[in-house]
Design an enzyme around this catalytic site. Structure first.
Site, PDB file in Angstrom:
ATOM      1  N   HIS A 143     -62.823 -48.861  -5.387  1.00 33.62           N
ATOM      2  CA  HIS A 143     -61.959 -47.777  -5.716  1.00 33.62           C
ATOM      3  C   HIS A 143     -60.661 -47.743  -6.660  1.00 33.62           C
ATOM      4  O   HIS A 143     -60.423 -49.307  -7.013  1.00 33.62           O
ATOM      5  CB  HIS A 143     -61.177 -46.541  -4.177  1.00 33.62           C
ATOM      6  CG  HIS A 143     -61.959 -46.028  -3.076  1.00 33.62           C
ATOM      7  ND1 HIS A 143     -62.885 -45.047  -4.119  1.00 33.62           N
ATOM      8  CD2 HIS A 143     -62.487 -46.413  -2.315  1.00 33.62           C
ATOM      9  CE1 HIS A 143     -63.582 -44.634  -2.666  1.00 33.62           C
ATOM     10  NE2 HIS A 143     -63.105 -45.639  -2.656  1.00 33.62           N
ATOM     11  N   ASP A 166     -63.125 -51.140   1.150  1.00 34.25           N
ATOM     12  CA  ASP A 166     -62.281 -50.266   1.223  1.00 34.25           C
ATOM     13  C   ASP A 166     -60.986 -51.502   2.084  1.00 34.25           C
ATOM     14  O   ASP A 166     -59.821 -50.939   2.730  1.00 34.25           O
ATOM     15  CB  ASP A 166     -62.454 -49.432   1.651  1.00 34.25           C
ATOM     16  CG  ASP A 166     -63.113 -48.035   0.517  1.00 34.25           C
ATOM     17  OD1 ASP A 166     -63.297 -48.653  -0.587  1.00 34.25           O
ATOM     18  OD2 ASP A 166     -63.371 -47.078   1.313  1.00 34.25           O
ATOM     19  N   HIS A 203     -69.184 -45.764   5.159  1.00 36.32           N
ATOM     20  CA  HIS A 203     -68.818 -44.336   4.516  1.00 36.32           C
ATOM     21  C   HIS A 203     -69.739 -43.601   2.891  1.00 36.32           C
ATOM     22  O   HIS A 203     -70.145 -44.466   2.718  1.00 36.32           O
ATOM     23  CB  HIS A 203     -66.826 -44.809   3.899  1.00 36.32           C
ATOM     24  CG  HIS A 203     -65.945 -44.170   5.248  1.00 36.32           C
ATOM     25  ND1 HIS A 203     -64.999 -44.953   4.936  1.00 36.32           N
ATOM     26  CD2 HIS A 203     -65.650 -44.314   6.638  1.00 36.32           C
ATOM     27  CE1 HIS A 203     -64.310 -44.828   5.836  1.00 36.32           C
ATOM     28  NE2 HIS A 203     -64.905 -44.043   6.469  1.00 36.32           N
ATOM     29  N   ASP A 232     -69.030 -42.599   0.869  1.00 33.90           N
ATOM     30  CA  ASP A 232     -69.073 -42.900  -0.832  1.00 33.90           C
ATOM     31  C   ASP A 232     -69.533 -44.816  -1.046  1.00 33.90           C
ATOM     32  O   ASP A 232     -69.225 -44.934  -1.801  1.00 33.90           O
ATOM     33  CB  ASP A 232     -67.441 -42.426  -1.177  1.00 33.90           C
ATOM     34  CG  ASP A 232     -66.657 -43.005  -0.689  1.00 33.90           C
ATOM     35  OD1 ASP A 232     -66.893 -43.750   0.689  1.00 33.90           O
ATOM     36  OD2 ASP A 232     -65.144 -43.934  -0.940  1.00 33.90           O
ATOM     37  N   HIS A 233     -70.374 -44.971  -0.445  1.00 33.97           N
ATOM     38  CA  HIS A 233     -70.444 -46.462  -0.329  1.00 33.97           C
ATOM     39  C   HIS A 233     -71.790 -46.624   0.020  1.00 33.97           C
ATOM     40  O   HIS A 233     -72.408 -47.831  -0.531  1.00 33.97           O
ATOM     41  CB  HIS A 233     -69.515 -47.456   0.714  1.00 33.97           C
ATOM     42  CG  HIS A 233     -68.005 -47.121   0.022  1.00 33.97           C
ATOM     43  ND1 HIS A 233     -67.355 -48.441  -0.391  1.00 33.97           N
ATOM     44  CD2 HIS A 233     -66.944 -46.293  -0.013  1.00 33.97           C
ATOM     45  CE1 HIS A 233     -66.319 -48.269  -0.695  1.00 33.97           C
ATOM     46  NE2 HIS A 233     -65.890 -46.796  -0.138  1.00 33.97           N
ATOM     47  N   HIS A 281     -69.172 -51.240   4.615  1.00 32.98           N
ATOM     48  CA  HIS A 281     -68.831 -50.189   5.574  1.00 32.98           C
ATOM     49  C   HIS A 281     -70.017 -48.809   5.264  1.00 32.98           C
ATOM     50  O   HIS A 281     -70.422 -48.434   4.425  1.00 32.98           O
ATOM     51  CB  HIS A 281     -67.722 -50.144   5.138  1.00 32.98           C
ATOM     52  CG  HIS A 281     -66.570 -49.139   4.823  1.00 32.98           C
ATOM     53  ND1 HIS A 281     -66.783 -49.520   3.529  1.00 32.98           N
ATOM     54  CD2 HIS A 281     -66.350 -48.270   4.801  1.00 32.98           C
ATOM     55  CE1 HIS A 281     -66.014 -48.619   2.511  1.00 32.98           C
ATOM     56  NE2 HIS A 281     -65.469 -47.736   3.430  1.00 32.98           N
ATOM     57  N   HIS A 341     -60.075 -50.917   7.888  1.00 31.36           N
ATOM     58  CA  HIS A 341     -60.423 -49.097   7.474  1.00 31.36           C
ATOM     59  C   HIS A 341     -61.343 -49.056   8.825  1.00 31.36           C
ATOM     60  O   HIS A 341     -61.153 -47.680   8.694  1.00 31.36           O
ATOM     61  CB  HIS A 341     -61.254 -49.529   6.167  1.00 31.36           C
ATOM     62  CG  HIS A 341     -61.416 -48.828   5.417  1.00 31.36           C
ATOM     63  ND1 HIS A 341     -60.538 -47.704   5.725  1.00 31.36           N
ATOM     64  CD2 HIS A 341     -62.922 -48.563   5.109  1.00 31.36           C
ATOM     65  CE1 HIS A 341     -61.225 -46.742   3.964  1.00 31.36           C
ATOM     66  NE2 HIS A 341     -62.433 -47.252   4.306  1.00 31.36           N
TER      67      HIS A 341
HETATM   68 ZN   LIG Z   1     -64.100 -46.314   3.109  1.00 27.74          ZN
END
Ligand SMILES: [Zn+2]
Length: 260
Positions: free
Chosen positions: A173, A135, A58, A60-61, A56, A116
């Site tokens: 995570h 996530d 975000h 942090d990905h 996805h 999410h």
């Molecule tokens: Zn995420």
């Protein structure tokens, strides 16, 4: 079955996964939160990356996409719906599309399992019994509903739960300890939760990841996959669930976790 996956810790609690080709020399990079630790690992181990998979959009990905593409000229696979939100996306894809980058020699399939985010990709490798869940599904937990609905997320988790029990689950995570503490609050008498919590505490004390899990283990311990269990339904109703149907139970448990 050997595990052809390596986890590289990134940022505060993210994992970047590397999926090796059967000959071990090529890798696909799943959700590069940042490029630097990945490039260092690739150089130290003399590995050739062949693709980036993004679950996805975000940061942090996808944060390492551009720098990795600059260093290695890589194709990027992700959801077509996120073509404006995934940097460098070269392979916009839809639910059910096959994922077979040159050099990886493994056959994946892309699922769109929203909740999410409005679209969220999972990469499933049925022959290898592997799933990269991003996530959506965490060890003993699930992602927050930033853009999706409880209906969507419950359906997405149910779809994942339909994979064979032996399927190994990788996620984005290291949230396992907190998730298991919440699972224990939902089901104080579930011995599988208690046992997994003790194991996870030991793993973290040794500095080891608590990944992968398996679909079978998640079905025994993850409250978000157990919304059809009587004890979880009762816990949800004590927290204001409208009924004992899976979506109402899921929504109440998810709201509880947001405040836990
Ligand atoms: Zn995420």
């Amino acid at each position: 079955m050997d595990t052809p996956v390596v986890l590289i810790p990134a940022l505060r609690d993210n994992y970047v996964a590397l999926l090796h080709s059967p000959n071990g020399r090529n890798v696909a990079i799943i959700d590069p939160a940042e490029a630097e630790p990945v490039i260092r690992y690739l150089r130290e181990h003399d590995l050739q990356p062949v693709a980036i998979f993004n679950t996805h959009h975000h940061p942090d990905h996808v944060g390492g996409n551009r720098e990795l593409q600059k260093a290695y000229d890589l194709p990027v696979y992700g959801a077509a719906e996120d073509r404006d939100r995934i940097p460098g996306l070269t392979h916009p894809m839809y639910d059910g599309d096959r994922v077979t980058p040159a050099g990886l020699d493994r056959a994946g399939v892309l699922w769109d399992i929203p909740g999410h985010t409005r679209t969220h990709t999972t990469f499933v490798f049925p022959d290898d019994e592997l799933v990269f869940a991003g996530d959506t599904l965490f060890v003993a937990g699930c992602g927050r509903l930033f853009e999706g609905t409880p209906e969507q997320m419950e359906a997405s988790l149910s779809r994942l739960a339909g994979l064979p029990d032996t399927t190994r689950v990788y996620c984005g995570h290291e949230y396992t300890l907190k998730n298991l503490e919440f699972a224990r609050a939902v089901e104080p008498d579930n011995p599988d939760v208690e046992e997994k919590l003790r194991w996870a505490e030991e793993q973290r004390q040794r500095g080891q990841p608590t990944l992968p899990s398996t679909i079978g283990a998640e079905k025994r311990t993850n409250p978000f996959l157990r919304v059809r269990e009587r004890v979880v339904q009762e816990a949800a109703q004590a927290r204001g669930a409208a009924g004992d149907d899976p979506v109402s139970v899921f929504a109440a448990i998810r709201e509880w976790k947001d405040r836990f």
